[in-house]
Design an enzyme around this catalytic site. Structure first.
Site, PDB file in Angstrom:
ATOM      1  N   GLN A 146      45.590 -17.214 -27.293  1.00 19.85           N
ATOM      2  CA  GLN A 146      45.591 -18.485 -28.014  1.00 19.85           C
ATOM      3  C   GLN A 146      46.648 -18.529 -29.095  1.00 19.85           C
ATOM      4  O   GLN A 146      47.099 -17.500 -29.583  1.00 19.85           O
ATOM      5  CB  GLN A 146      44.215 -18.801 -28.589  1.00 19.85           C
ATOM      6  CG  GLN A 146      43.767 -17.844 -29.626  1.00 19.85           C
ATOM      7  CD  GLN A 146      43.645 -18.392 -31.038  1.00 19.85           C
ATOM      8  OE1 GLN A 146      42.932 -17.801 -31.803  1.00 19.85           O
ATOM      9  NE2 GLN A 146      44.307 -19.456 -31.411  1.00 19.85           N
ATOM     10  N   CYS A 147      47.048 -19.744 -29.441  1.00 20.61           N
ATOM     11  CA  CYS A 147      47.988 -19.977 -30.536  1.00 20.61           C
ATOM     12  C   CYS A 147      47.556 -21.269 -31.228  1.00 20.61           C
ATOM     13  O   CYS A 147      46.381 -21.609 -31.226  1.00 20.61           O
ATOM     14  CB  CYS A 147      49.429 -20.049 -30.019  1.00 20.61           C
ATOM     15  SG  CYS A 147      49.749 -21.447 -28.934  1.00 20.61           S
ATOM     16  N   ARG A 148      48.491 -21.983 -31.788  1.00 21.17           N
ATOM     17  CA  ARG A 148      48.168 -23.226 -32.492  1.00 21.17           C
ATOM     18  C   ARG A 148      47.877 -24.357 -31.510  1.00 21.17           C
ATOM     19  O   ARG A 148      46.890 -25.063 -31.638  1.00 21.17           O
ATOM     20  CB  ARG A 148      49.331 -23.602 -33.415  1.00 21.17           C
ATOM     21  CG  ARG A 148      49.087 -24.856 -34.227  1.00 21.17           C
ATOM     22  CD  ARG A 148      50.235 -25.085 -35.226  1.00 21.17           C
ATOM     23  NE  ARG A 148      49.978 -26.263 -36.036  1.00 21.17           N
ATOM     24  CZ  ARG A 148      50.369 -27.493 -35.704  1.00 21.17           C
ATOM     25  NH1 ARG A 148      51.010 -27.709 -34.568  1.00 21.17           N
ATOM     26  NH2 ARG A 148      50.095 -28.507 -36.501  1.00 21.17           N
TER      27      ARG A 148
END
Length: 104
Positions: free
Chosen positions: A61-63
């Protein structure tokens, strides 16, 4: 590339499904808010790939889902077959479950 929704991730958490969560944002972003994943910035994800399990499902996951998609592609080139990209990233998580969460 396999993808997982924030609802699917929440269901996995709620049902204590074994998985590893890798957050590929920068440390300063992780400090603002996180989902208790392991913080390995995208720039170091291949170098630190030994910290990523090949035995259990791994959610990246990231932003917003863009950097994590890059990370999945890079790691799949290294032989990983157990990865899923979190659709919409932590922004989607905030919108769905925690509207008070600060996100950089």
């Amino acid at each position: 590339m396999k993808e997982i929704s924030v609802q699917e991730l929440k269901d996995m958490m709620d049902h204590n499904v074994e998985f590893q969560l890798i957050d590929v944002r920068e440390p300063f972003e992780y400090e603002v808010s996180n989902l208790n994943g392991v913080n390995i910035p995208l720039s170091g994800v291949v170098i630190e790939s030994d910290k990523i399990s090949k035995e259990i499902p791994v959610i990246i996951q990231c932003r917003s889902g863009k950097r994590s998609a890059q990370a999945v592609m890079l790691l799949e080139q290294q032989g990983f077959t157990n990865l899923s990209n979190l659709q919409g990233g932590i922004l989607a998580w905030r919108d769905a479950f925690d509207t008070e969460m600060e996100v950089y």
